[in-house]
Design a protein around this motif. Structure first.
Motif, PDB file in Angstrom:
ATOM      1  N   TYR A  47       0.853  -1.178   0.000  1.00 38.62           N
ATOM      2  CA  TYR A  47       0.000   0.000   0.000  1.00 38.62           C
ATOM      3  C   TYR A  47       0.895   1.236   0.000  1.00 38.62           C
ATOM      4  O   TYR A  47       2.079   1.167   0.360  1.00 38.62           O
ATOM      5  CB  TYR A  47      -0.913   0.028   1.230  1.00 38.62           C
ATOM      6  N   ALA A  48       0.335   2.374  -0.382  1.00 38.30           N
ATOM      7  CA  ALA A  48       1.086   3.628  -0.367  1.00 38.30           C
ATOM      8  C   ALA A  48       0.181   4.735   0.144  1.00 38.30           C
ATOM      9  O   ALA A  48      -1.047   4.671   0.024  1.00 38.30           O
ATOM     10  CB  ALA A  48       1.609   3.967  -1.758  1.00 38.30           C
ATOM     11  N   GLY A  49       0.836   5.762   0.674  1.00 41.80           N
ATOM     12  CA  GLY A  49       0.121   6.897   1.231  1.00 41.80           C
ATOM     13  C   GLY A  49       0.385   7.018   2.714  1.00 41.80           C
ATOM     14  O   GLY A  49       0.431   6.021   3.432  1.00 41.80           O
ATOM     15  N   GLY A  50       0.586   8.257   3.188  1.00 39.20           N
ATOM     16  CA  GLY A  50       0.830   8.490   4.603  1.00 39.20           C
ATOM     17  C   GLY A  50       2.173   9.153   4.845  1.00 39.20           C
ATOM     18  O   GLY A  50       2.931   9.457   3.915  1.00 39.20           O
ATOM     19  N   GLY A  51       2.492   9.363   6.129  1.00 46.34           N
ATOM     20  CA  GLY A  51       3.677  10.137   6.505  1.00 46.34           C
ATOM     21  C   GLY A  51       4.993   9.544   6.073  1.00 46.34           C
ATOM     22  O   GLY A  51       5.936  10.256   5.765  1.00 46.34           O
ATOM     23  N   GLY A  52       5.106   8.212   6.039  1.00 46.99           N
ATOM     24  CA  GLY A  52       6.354   7.593   5.612  1.00 46.99           C
ATOM     25  C   GLY A  52       6.330   7.128   4.183  1.00 46.99           C
ATOM     26  O   GLY A  52       7.214   6.384   3.759  1.00 46.99           O
ATOM     27  N   SER A  53       5.334   7.564   3.426  1.00 49.36           N
ATOM     28  CA  SER A  53       5.165   7.082   2.061  1.00 49.36           C
ATOM     29  C   SER A  53       4.925   8.261   1.119  1.00 49.36           C
ATOM     30  O   SER A  53       5.885   8.917   0.686  1.00 49.36           O
ATOM     31  CB  SER A  53       4.001   6.087   2.017  1.00 49.36           C
ATOM     32  N   VAL A  54       3.663   8.540   0.804  1.00 49.86           N
ATOM     33  CA  VAL A  54       3.307   9.677  -0.053  1.00 49.86           C
ATOM     34  C   VAL A  54       2.478  10.645   0.788  1.00 49.86           C
ATOM     35  O   VAL A  54       1.286  10.390   1.049  1.00 49.86           O
ATOM     36  CB  VAL A  54       2.517   9.227  -1.300  1.00 49.86           C
ATOM     37  N   ARG A  55       3.107  11.700   1.256  1.00 53.20           N
ATOM     38  CA  ARG A  55       2.403  12.686   2.065  1.00 53.20           C
ATOM     39  C   ARG A  55       1.379  13.448   1.219  1.00 53.20           C
ATOM     40  O   ARG A  55       1.588  13.679   0.048  1.00 53.20           O
ATOM     41  CB  ARG A  55       3.410  13.642   2.699  1.00 53.20           C
ATOM     42  N   GLY A  56       0.305  13.844   1.838  1.00 50.98           N
ATOM     43  CA  GLY A  56      -0.812  14.469   1.143  1.00 50.98           C
ATOM     44  C   GLY A  56      -1.971  13.509   0.988  1.00 50.98           C
ATOM     45  O   GLY A  56      -3.116  13.923   0.799  1.00 50.98           O
ATOM     46  N   ILE A  79      12.087  17.937  15.586  1.00 55.40           N
ATOM     47  CA  ILE A  79      10.663  17.630  15.516  1.00 55.40           C
ATOM     48  C   ILE A  79      10.176  18.143  14.173  1.00 55.40           C
ATOM     49  O   ILE A  79      10.458  19.281  13.800  1.00 55.40           O
ATOM     50  CB  ILE A  79       9.887  18.309  16.654  1.00 55.40           C
ATOM     51  N   ARG A  80       9.442  17.316  13.430  1.00 55.12           N
ATOM     52  CA  ARG A  80       8.952  17.762  12.130  1.00 55.12           C
ATOM     53  C   ARG A  80       7.437  17.859  12.133  1.00 55.12           C
ATOM     54  O   ARG A  80       6.744  17.010  12.688  1.00 55.12           O
ATOM     55  CB  ARG A  80       9.425  16.841  11.010  1.00 55.12           C
ATOM     56  N   VAL A  81       6.952  18.917  11.531  1.00 53.86           N
ATOM     57  CA  VAL A  81       5.525  19.112  11.304  1.00 53.86           C
ATOM     58  C   VAL A  81       5.366  19.402   9.817  1.00 53.86           C
ATOM     59  O   VAL A  81       5.860  20.420   9.318  1.00 53.86           O
ATOM     60  CB  VAL A  81       4.961  20.273  12.137  1.00 53.86           C
ATOM     61  N   ASP A  82       4.714  18.495   9.091  1.00 62.01           N
ATOM     62  CA  ASP A  82       4.522  18.635   7.652  1.00 62.01           C
ATOM     63  C   ASP A  82       3.033  18.778   7.338  1.00 62.01           C
ATOM     64  O   ASP A  82       2.183  18.100   7.943  1.00 62.01           O
ATOM     65  CB  ASP A  82       5.060  17.401   6.912  1.00 62.01           C
ATOM     66  N   VAL A  83       2.750  19.651   6.401  1.00 62.99           N
ATOM     67  CA  VAL A  83       1.398  19.803   5.867  1.00 62.99           C
ATOM     68  C   VAL A  83       1.482  19.555   4.366  1.00 62.99           C
ATOM     69  O   VAL A  83       2.271  20.196   3.669  1.00 62.99           O
ATOM     70  CB  VAL A  83       0.830  21.209   6.146  1.00 62.99           C
ATOM     71  N   ALA A  84       0.677  18.603   3.859  1.00 59.68           N
ATOM     72  CA  ALA A  84       0.768  18.217   2.459  1.00 59.68           C
ATOM     73  C   ALA A  84      -0.622  18.108   1.852  1.00 59.68           C
ATOM     74  O   ALA A  84      -1.610  17.807   2.538  1.00 59.68           O
ATOM     75  CB  ALA A  84       1.511  16.884   2.320  1.00 59.68           C
ATOM     76  N   VAL A  85      -0.681  18.309   0.541  1.00 57.80           N
ATOM     77  CA  VAL A  85      -1.932  18.203  -0.208  1.00 57.80           C
ATOM     78  C   VAL A  85      -1.703  17.279  -1.396  1.00 57.80           C
ATOM     79  O   VAL A  85      -0.588  17.183  -1.918  1.00 57.80           O
ATOM     80  CB  VAL A  85      -2.414  19.587  -0.708  1.00 57.80           C
ATOM     81  N   PRO A  86      -2.751  16.554  -1.837  1.00 59.15           N
ATOM     82  CA  PRO A  86      -2.623  15.741  -3.047  1.00 59.15           C
ATOM     83  C   PRO A  86      -2.602  16.631  -4.282  1.00 59.15           C
ATOM     84  O   PRO A  86      -3.415  17.545  -4.408  1.00 59.15           O
ATOM     85  CB  PRO A  86      -3.875  14.867  -3.008  1.00 59.15           C
ATOM     86  N   VAL A  87      -1.664  16.359  -5.175  1.00 58.16           N
ATOM     87  CA  VAL A  87      -1.547  17.136  -6.414  1.00 58.16           C
ATOM     88  C   VAL A  87      -2.190  16.401  -7.567  1.00 58.16           C
ATOM     89  O   VAL A  87      -2.896  16.991  -8.396  1.00 58.16           O
ATOM     90  CB  VAL A  87      -0.066  17.439  -6.717  1.00 58.16           C
ATOM     91  N   SER A  88      -1.974  15.090  -7.664  1.00 60.41           N
ATOM     92  CA  SER A  88      -2.594  14.287  -8.709  1.00 60.41           C
ATOM     93  C   SER A  88      -2.789  12.880  -8.195  1.00 60.41           C
ATOM     94  O   SER A  88      -2.165  12.455  -7.216  1.00 60.41           O
ATOM     95  CB  SER A  88      -1.734  14.281  -9.974  1.00 60.41           C
ATOM     96  N   GLY A  89      -3.660  12.137  -8.856  1.00 59.74           N
ATOM     97  CA  GLY A  89      -3.973  10.790  -8.421  1.00 59.74           C
ATOM     98  C   GLY A  89      -5.340  10.766  -7.775  1.00 59.74           C
ATOM     99  O   GLY A  89      -5.851  11.768  -7.289  1.00 59.74           O
ATOM    100  N   LYS A  90      -5.942   9.582  -7.741  1.00 58.35           N
ATOM    101  CA  LYS A  90      -7.259   9.453  -7.147  1.00 58.35           C
ATOM    102  C   LYS A  90      -7.203   9.772  -5.662  1.00 58.35           C
ATOM    103  O   LYS A  90      -6.308   9.317  -4.957  1.00 58.35           O
ATOM    104  CB  LYS A  90      -7.780   8.031  -7.351  1.00 58.35           C
ATOM    105  N   ASN A  91      -8.154  10.548  -5.197  1.00 60.76           N
ATOM    106  CA  ASN A  91      -8.158  10.919  -3.793  1.00 60.76           C
ATOM    107  C   ASN A  91      -9.569  11.257  -3.364  1.00 60.76           C
ATOM    108  O   ASN A  91     -10.198  12.155  -3.914  1.00 60.76           O
ATOM    109  CB  ASN A  91      -7.238  12.119  -3.542  1.00 60.76           C
ATOM    110  N   GLY A  92     -10.072  10.539  -2.413  1.00 63.48           N
ATOM    111  CA  GLY A  92     -11.392  10.854  -1.896  1.00 63.48           C
ATOM    112  C   GLY A  92     -11.340  11.219  -0.429  1.00 63.48           C
ATOM    113  O   GLY A  92     -12.361  11.219   0.257  1.00 63.48           O
ATOM    114  N   GLY A  93     -10.134  11.530   0.048  1.00 64.98           N
ATOM    115  CA  GLY A  93      -9.971  11.827   1.459  1.00 64.98           C
ATOM    116  C   GLY A  93      -9.960  13.316   1.739  1.00 64.98           C
ATOM    117  O   GLY A  93     -10.541  14.122   1.008  1.00 64.98           O
TER     118      GLY A  93
END
Length: 594
Positions: free
Chosen positions: A483-492, A567-581
């Motif tokens: 699976y992919a997606g999340g803080g250690g994978s694809v942020r956003g 300490i890291r604080v990241d804010v990310a958004v999806p740019v492309s790809g299917k996303n319903g979240g």
């Protein structure tokens, strides 16, 4: 308006004495005058120093000038200027200035250094090694620091060759103004050649002497080597069980009848038990907690026994683990683990119990080879691909593990240069309604490129590729797919938010995975930093990675340096790809993303 004018006037009145104080604080104790090299002048000015007190009389001016002259002479001699002329000077008037006039003269050069042996000299090879270790080149500047450090290198070279009691006697340095040379003569006492015995242990805890002796990197009768003695100390410190570790050669009067000298090890153990409680929160995962109770050195071999529990929306488990450092051989750790778990995700639900045993061989602190195995029994509830019907599986999973990690970066939590690579293979056998063997392969790496002398800006890049060989998506239980997606994978994207989905929008997972990330990290101050990043990933239904339905996320982050890592604080958004979240995701953790 009147209040404003009063405030401005008050501020100005306060600014005047503050500015005056600041100006006084920046004044040197005495002015350095004379013609000399800029670097030498800077060293003398630094040695003379500054003061925040003004000169009130001629006595004070004379005292400061004389002190500055002494400081200047110390610098000149340390840098090899022995033909100097230094004169303290005092200005005219009731409150005169202090100054020192410096004429450094020529810089003296090194003559060929000599070593005189006090008492019985060592063997010929050791004498040659001591001379070569001086590393003083005739004709080089006769700096005092170079002369002193050369003596330390010579003593270390003698000790390295088995003369543990080697010491330096008062050296003789002849400064010849005739040929402007500096001739050092070192007087070394080598002592007797020392052969090592075993280990004598002193401890306030229950550490077993036999286990400590097994960590010694020498055999009884070998010549003394300070690096081997230090290596034993490092091995004990690396366990993390001891408050302090002291390792050193025993005194001469403890020499055995066979003429051997034991090594004395003193261990002060940390508190036997600790209780750790942690909490977490994720914009997609919700709140979570961690509790761990740890018992140290229960078996007397720097072991760690832990009981743990964690709870979150995605993953809850309770279990125990046992860690045995330096198992069977030094720098090899055995970890035994058993846990019951309950996992709830968009793709599947799983409950089960598993046991694991891993032996990890360390090449360095962060580079290692792990070989292990695990047995897991689980009940998985998932959606069957194709029919979209609920599917419950009772699966027994037996797996082996080979994991190689090489780390040539400069810091485990905040790397700024270097690289990392890893490769992982997991041959697996599934037993349930039928038997399915497969191999799960993963590899990846990251690299770090600093910019500028202080490396305030770092370009970091990461790639990760995986493939499951043998079997179809339907054959492989959902928890064991990629699976992919999340803080250690694809942020956003949310966890499991990248990749193919079933007709009801359930994440399907896949047999292949490809991910990549690029980050630009910049330090604003020693404490704060900013990061911009782009992540991408794709999950495929075949075992060959594809770039179909690539999910791309981008964002920015803030870093706060704790000293040992950020300490890291990241804010990310999806740019492309299917996303319903969610339209964006927030990630908080310790250490850089990779």
């Amino acid at each position: 308006m009147g209040r404003l004018l009063y405030a401005v006037a008050a501020s100005a009145a306060l600014t005047v004495p503050l500015a005056a104080t600041s100006a006084r604080a920046a004044q040197p104790r005495a002015t350095v005058e004379g013609e000399m090299d800029a670097a030498l002048r800077a060293e003398i000015v630094r040695a003379v120093g500054e003061t925040d007190r003004s000169i009130d009389n001629r006595f004070e001016a004379r005292r400061r000038a004389n002190g500055a002259a002494e400081d200047a002479i110390a610098v000149l001699r340390s840098e090899g200027y022995y033909g100097y002329v230094v004169e303290p000077e005092v200005g005219d008037g009731d409150t005169p200035s202090a100054a020192v006039r410096v004429a450094p003269g020529p810089r003296f050069h090194l003559a060929l250094p000599k070593i005189e042996w006090v008492g019985t000299p060592p063997d010929a090879d050791t004498q040659i090694g001591a001379v070569s270790s001086l590393a003083l080149n005739p004709g080089a500047p006769g700096r005092a620091a170079d002369v002193v450090s050369a003596e330390g290198r010579a003593v270390a070279a003698v000790q390295k060759r088995g003369y543990a009691d080697a010491k330096a006697q008062p050296r003789e340095v002849v400064v010849d103004h005739g040929d402007q040379s500096v001739q050092p003569t070192y007087r070394l006492a080598a002592g007797k050649l020392v052969k090592l015995d075993g280990v004598n242990l002193t401890t306030n805890g229950r550490t077993r002497a036999k286990w400590v002796r097994g960590l010694a990197p020498w055999r009884s009768g070998e010549l003394y080597d300070p690096e081997k003695v230090a290596k034993l100390e490092r091995r004990l410190l690396d366990t993390g069980v001891y408050e302090s570790v002291t390792v050193g050669l025993s005194p001469v009067d403890q020499t055995t009848a066979d003429g051997l000298r034991p090594v004395v090890v003193s261990l002060a153990e940390r508190k036997r038990r600790t209780l750790e409680v942690g909490a977490s929160w994720g914009s997609n995962e919700g709140p979570g907690f961690d509790v761990r109770w740890t018992r140290y050195n229960f078996l007397g071999r720097a072991d760690t026994l832990g009981l743990f529990a964690k709870g979150s929306k995605l993953d809850s488990r309770v279990g125990a683990d046992l860690t045995l450092p330096h198992w069977k051989r030094p720098d090899q750790t055995l970890t035994l683990d058993a846990a019951a778990y309950n996992t709830t995700t968009d793709a599947y639900d799983a409950k089960g119990f598993g046991v694991r045993a891993d032996a990890q061989r360390h090449f360095t602190k962060t580079s290692y080879l792990t070989l292990g195995g695990s047995v897991d029994f689980s009940r998985t509830d998932e959606i069957k691909p194709g029919t979209l019907t609920p599917l419950g599986r009772d699966v027994l999973t037996v797996a082996a593990l080979a994991d190689l990690a090489l780390d040539r970066s400069n810091d485990p939590l905040d790397p700024r240069r270097g690289w990392r690579v890893n490769a992982r293979a997991e041959p697996t056998l599934l037993a349930g309604k039928g038997t399915v063997p497969y191999v799960k392969l993963q590899t990846g790496g990251s690299a770090y490129f600093p910019f500028g002398k202080e490396a305030k800006t770092v370009l970091a890049a990461r790639v990760h590729v995986g493939s499951i060989l043998n079997g179809t998506v339907a054959d492989i239980p959902a928890p064991q797919r990629f699976y992919a997606g999340g803080g250690g994978s694809v942020r956003g994207f949310a966890y499991q938010g990248v990749g193919p989905r079933l007709a009801d929008n359930t994440p399907q997972g896949g047999l292949s995975l490809v991910e990549g990330s690029i980050e630009l990290r910049h330090d604003l101050t020693r404490t704060w930093g900013l990061v911009g990043f782009v992540d991408a990933g794709a999950v495929g239904s075949q075992n060959t990675p594809t770039f179909k339905d690539v999910g791309v996320g981008a964002g920015v982050g803030v870093r706060y340096n704790l000293g040992f890592g950020p300490i890291r604080v990241d804010v990310a958004v999806p740019v492309s790809g299917k996303n319903g979240g969610s339209p964006f995701q927030v990630y908080v953790s310790i250490g850089q993303a990779f």
